[in-house]
Design a protein around this motif. Structure first.
Motif, short mmCIF file in Angstrom:
data_model
loop_
_atom_site.label_atom_id
_atom_site.label_comp_id
_atom_site.label_asym_id
_atom_site.label_seq_id
_atom_site.Cartn_x
_atom_site.Cartn_y
_atom_site.Cartn_z
N PRO A 67 36.58 46.38 49.78
CA PRO A 67 36.78 45.44 48.66
C PRO A 67 38.22 45.00 48.49
O PRO A 67 38.48 43.82 48.20
CB PRO A 67 36.30 46.25 47.44
CG PRO A 67 35.39 47.29 48.00
CD PRO A 67 35.96 47.64 49.34
N LEU A 68 39.17 45.91 48.66
CA LEU A 68 40.58 45.53 48.53
C LEU A 68 40.97 44.54 49.61
O LEU A 68 41.71 43.58 49.35
CB LEU A 68 41.46 46.78 48.59
CG LEU A 68 42.97 46.54 48.51
CD1 LEU A 68 43.33 45.78 47.24
CD2 LEU A 68 43.73 47.86 48.58
N ALA A 69 40.50 44.75 50.84
CA ALA A 69 40.81 43.83 51.92
C ALA A 69 40.22 42.45 51.65
O ALA A 69 40.87 41.41 51.91
CB ALA A 69 40.29 44.38 53.24
N VAL A 70 38.99 42.39 51.13
CA VAL A 70 38.36 41.10 50.81
C VAL A 70 39.14 40.40 49.71
O VAL A 70 39.40 39.19 49.77
CB VAL A 70 36.89 41.31 50.39
CG1 VAL A 70 36.30 40.02 49.83
CG2 VAL A 70 36.07 41.79 51.57
N LEU A 71 39.54 41.13 48.69
CA LEU A 71 40.30 40.55 47.58
C LEU A 71 41.62 39.98 48.05
O LEU A 71 41.95 38.81 47.78
CB LEU A 71 40.52 41.62 46.51
CG LEU A 71 41.42 41.24 45.33
CD1 LEU A 71 40.80 40.12 44.52
CD2 LEU A 71 41.69 42.45 44.43
N VAL A 375 32.02 40.72 44.49
CA VAL A 375 32.61 40.53 43.16
C VAL A 375 34.11 40.24 43.29
O VAL A 375 34.62 39.32 42.64
CB VAL A 375 32.37 41.78 42.29
CG1 VAL A 375 33.12 41.66 40.97
CG2 VAL A 375 30.89 41.98 42.03
N LEU A 376 34.80 40.99 44.13
CA LEU A 376 36.24 40.76 44.29
C LEU A 376 36.52 39.48 45.07
O LEU A 376 37.60 38.89 44.91
CB LEU A 376 36.88 41.97 44.98
CG LEU A 376 36.87 43.26 44.15
CD1 LEU A 376 37.59 44.38 44.88
CD2 LEU A 376 37.50 43.04 42.78
N PHE A 402 44.29 43.32 40.05
CA PHE A 402 42.83 43.32 39.90
C PHE A 402 42.20 44.53 40.57
O PHE A 402 41.18 45.04 40.10
CB PHE A 402 42.24 42.02 40.46
CG PHE A 402 42.34 40.86 39.51
CD1 PHE A 402 41.43 40.72 38.48
CD2 PHE A 402 43.36 39.93 39.63
CE1 PHE A 402 41.51 39.66 37.59
CE2 PHE A 402 43.45 38.87 38.75
CZ PHE A 402 42.53 38.73 37.72
N PHE A 403 42.79 44.99 41.67
CA PHE A 403 42.22 46.18 42.31
C PHE A 403 42.45 47.41 41.45
O PHE A 403 41.57 48.28 41.38
CB PHE A 403 42.83 46.39 43.69
CG PHE A 403 42.23 47.55 44.43
CD1 PHE A 403 40.98 47.45 45.00
CD2 PHE A 403 42.91 48.75 44.52
CE1 PHE A 403 40.41 48.53 45.67
CE2 PHE A 403 42.36 49.83 45.18
CZ PHE A 403 41.11 49.70 45.77
N GLY A 439 35.27 36.77 37.41
CA GLY A 439 35.18 35.99 38.63
C GLY A 439 34.52 34.64 38.40
O GLY A 439 34.99 33.61 38.91
N VAL A 440 33.44 34.62 37.63
CA VAL A 440 32.77 33.35 37.32
C VAL A 440 33.69 32.43 36.53
O VAL A 440 33.75 31.22 36.76
CB VAL A 440 31.46 33.63 36.54
CG1 VAL A 440 30.82 32.31 36.07
CG2 VAL A 440 30.48 34.42 37.40
N PHE A 441 34.46 33.01 35.59
CA PHE A 441 35.41 32.23 34.81
C PHE A 441 36.49 31.62 35.70
O PHE A 441 36.85 30.44 35.55
CB PHE A 441 36.04 33.12 33.73
CG PHE A 441 37.20 32.49 33.02
CD1 PHE A 441 37.01 31.51 32.06
CD2 PHE A 441 38.51 32.88 33.31
CE1 PHE A 441 38.07 30.93 31.40
CE2 PHE A 441 39.59 32.30 32.65
CZ PHE A 441 39.37 31.33 31.70
#
Length: 482
Positions: A67-71, A375-376, A402-403, A439-441
């Motif tokens: 997740p951190l890598a994707v973010l 999500v990220l 964020f992480f 995330g949607v916002f």
């Protein structure tokens, strides 16, 4: 054109993703070894064992690194595109934000599936191997390290002290060896000089002692007649067994039933078994308390608990005054038995309830950590298009913020589940429930070219409202009319 656009986006994403993923894994592995540095140092571990530990630790941190890598890579990708005005060119061509987010969105969904397969099949095996290896290393005795002027006692039954070690680390001076004899007295060997050598297989330690004395005492503790022997020698060979210092391998079965070592299917079976605790303890309590409280077996829906006054009055009418002391002693004894039974069952019930919560926690975690990639991504992609800054500086700052929020929420959820503050379905999804709307916002703001992180926007806004604040200040400071 659309295919070329997808290739452009994917090419800009793959490089940063691979780099940030391995950097994240490296940092998390270092964090693990920093935490257990005291248990690893001084044990004489070979490179193969250390390599095994690095591989197992690296595998266990993958669910957190993905997740951190994707973010971070999402922020860097869209930040670079925004900084080079490629996003402006794409939007001017009539392509909406969601369209050029689509290729990375598909990649993030694919990573969610890969993360789930990893969490379900490979992570339990990695946890099993790592916990077994960590247990063996922690319980391993320190490697043989003989120091000047200090007793070395890690070889069972012996205490060794040397006065001085020569530069070659083999020649020793003023050697004292205490040999523990549990039948009578300790045997002592004193030598002026010696040569130390470890066998090639590291199993034996050989001392070639010169110019010394061996002091022994023979006899029995049951008798006062003992025989003391003092033997001088020019050369004497003493061999020590170092097998107790070797790394012993524990069987995997010792940790196999731990909740962290189970897949979703195995967790389902364990949870089904643990969820019967309510009926199990109800029947158990009825059985164990029936001898002390017989009427429990005859309770029905018509039973009504009597009031205290009625119970006391009826007991005085039934029991004679002379029998009250004996009855009271028997009641107190019965209550002590009941209290002890309740306390034991309460402790066992709490332990099994906690085990059930932990199994459910891990079951939900396999899905939440997988979905965290998506999500990220919903946070990183629009965030990068809003800040429009590439490189590693600004994207790293926002990614870390964020992480850290995700990490804290995830840990808080685990803590709440373990302490029975929240149900597993709420505690383990706490980070998702909070970050998904964010995330949607951010996607909505990015689609409408928001200036959420543009300092010029806030500067212009402040300039517009500054006269209003000045008028309020003047009006409050003006003198009241006469």
């Amino acid at each position: 054109m659309i295919k070329k656009l997808d290739k452009l986006i994917l090419k800009a994403f793959i490089g940063p993703f691979i780099a940030t993923f391995f950097i994240t894994v490296f940092v998390l592995v270092l964090q693990f070894f920093w935490l257990y540095i005291d248990d690893f140092v001084g044990k004489g571990l070979d490179l193969f064992t250390i390599g095994q530990a690095i591989i197992y630790v690296g595998a266990t941190v993958v669910p957190l690194a993905l997740p951190l890598a994707v973010l971070l890579s999402s922020i860097m990708t869209f930040g670079n595109l925004g900084e080079t005005f490629e996003l402006v060119a794409i939007k001017s061509a009539g392509i909406p934000l969601l369209r050029f987010m689509r290729p990375i969105m598909f990649v993030s969904l694919l990573l969610c599936g890969v993360a789930f397969m990893f969490n379900n099949y490979l992570l339990p095996v990695s946890n099993l191997k790592l916990n077994r290896l960590k247990y063996d290393i922690i319980n391993k005795k320190p490697a043989f390290d003989l120091r000047e002027g200090a007793f070395y006692t890690n070889i069972p039954g012996y205490a060794i002290k040397v006065g001085k070690k020569e530069a070659d680390d083999s020649t020793l001076r003023d050697i004292i060896i205490f040999e523990k004899d549990y039948n009578l007295q300790d045997n002592i060997i004193i030598a002026r000089k010696g040569i130390m050598k470890v066998s090639d297989d590291k199993r034996f330690l050989e001392f070639k002692l010169m110019d010394g004395w061996r002091n022994t005492e023979r006899g029995s503790r049951m008798s006062t007649n003992t025989e003391y022997i003092r033997l001088g020698f020019k050369e004497f060979k003493k061999v020590f067994d170092l097998s107790s210092l070797q790394l012993t391998k524990t069987e995997d079965s010792l940790f196999r039933d731990n909740y962290q070592m189970l897949s979703v299917r195995q967790l389902d079976k364990a949870i089904d078994s643990l969820e019967t605790i309510h009926d199990f303890f109800r029947k158990k309590m009825m059985t164990e308390l029936s001898s002390s409280i017989p009427f429990l077996l005859h309770l029905d829906t018509g039973y009504r608990k009597p009031t205290t006054e009625v119970a006391v009055k009826s007991s005085k009418d039934i029991i004679a005054d002379t029998m009250f002391p004996g009855v009271n002693e028997r009641v107190i004894s019965q209550l002590s038995v009941i209290k002890s039974t309740l306390e034991i069952n309460k402790s066992e019930y709490e332990n099994r309830s906690k085990s059930l919560r932990l199994h459910k926690m891990v079951w939900h975690e396999k899905f939440t950590m997988s979905l965290a990639c998506f999500v990220l991504f919903l946070i990183g992609a629009p965030l990068g298009s809003i800040i429009r800054k590439g490189g590693i500086g600004t994207p790293l700052v926002f990614a870390v913020i964020f992480f850290v929020i995700f990490f804290l929420l995830n840990n808080f959820g685990k803590k709440f589940v373990k302490e029975a503050v929240l149900a597993p379905g709420w505690g383990m999804w706490l980070a998702t429930y909070i970050l998904l709307p964010i995330g949607v916002f951010l996607v909505y703001k990015a689609m409408h070219d928001s200036q959420l992180f543009n300092k010029e926007f806030y500067f212009r806004t402040f300039r517009k409202i500054r006269p209003w604040f000045e008028r309020i200040k003047i009006s409050r400071g003006a003198p009241e009319p006469q």
